[in-house]
Design a protein around this motif. Structure first.
Motif: not given
Length: 238
Positions: A122-127, A177-178, A192-198, A213-218
């Motif tokens: 089970k993974q976060p929805r972002v990816g 890295q956190g 412009t976007r950051a998702h913690f615990h990605a 791990l924090i996911f940062v993205a555009n």
């Protein structure tokens, strides 16, 4: 995400590129680009910078010029003082970025007991929402004496501009890295976007990565907006 379905404003892109390059020149630095990661690894060793991370180290990866590039800043003595790397990944639907991460992290990173890391089912929805053409930005490193000049942020902005021009991908991202997280840094990079615990991990947890791990993205549109801000003098400088 899909490739850009509109014509990129090349003139505006060149203007933004020039703004950042002039800032490098003002600091007495020269920008170089290449695709041979053995070369950038040797430059880092000679200049006292860290080795490349798992995503770009030539001991684990073989990239052609069509797949990846690096940007390096050198001073007047030809010493590397900063770098960033970019990699192009094409995922045909239904493969998602989470599917890619599951394979990539397991191959390239150890867990705390010396085995290989494993992502939980089970993974976060972002990816799980991202597919198609994607660019990963990583390997950012800046010499200690230059860390007050925000070179890492400027290099990441430049890398996104170059990657958009090169590949026209729909999404651009990196990892923070956190324990290293600083709110200003990822914004300086133009994200412009950051998702913690990605990512969620199976124990034992990673041995060389923060479990958070924090996911940062555009998106591609975000990069185009970044280009407009830089070209119009609205993006913060170093």
């Amino acid at each position: 995400m899909h490739k850009l379905d509109f014509e990129l404003d090349k003139a505006q892109l060149k203007r933004a590129w020039g703004v950042i390059d002039r800032e490098f020149q003002r600091l007495g630095l020269t920008l170089r680009r290449g695709s041979d990661f053995d070369v950038v690894e040797a430059m880092a060793a000679a200049s006292g910078l860290k080795r490349l991370e798992g995503h770009f180290t030539p001991s684990l990866n073989t990239y052609t010029p069509s797949q990846a590039f690096w940007l390096v800043l050198v001073d007047e003595e030809d010493r590397m003082v900063g770098r960033v790397c970019a990699r192009f990944d094409r995922m045909a639907y239904p493969m998602t970025l989470t599917d890619f991460w599951r394979k990539y992290f397991h191959r390239c990173y150890p867990n705390a007991e010396g085995g290989k890391v494993v992502l939980s089912d089970k993974q976060p929805r972002v990816g799980r929402r991202i597919t198609g053409d994607v660019v990963y930005l990583g390997g950012t490193e800046v010499a200690k004496e230059w860390r007050g000049s925000k070179l890492g942020g400027l290099l990441n902005q430049m890398a996104q501009i170059e990657a958009l021009d090169e590949w026209g991908a729909g999404f651009y991202y990196g990892w923070v890295q956190g324990f290293n997280f600083m709110d200003g840094f990822w914004r300086d990079c133009g994200f412009t976007r950051a998702h913690f615990h990605a990512l969620n991990w199976v124990e034992p947890l990673p041995g060389t990565l923060d479990a958070n791990l924090i996911f940062v993205a555009n998106s591609a549109d975000d990069v185009c907006d970044l280009i407009d801000r830089i070209a119009n003098g609205l993006q913060a400088k170093s």
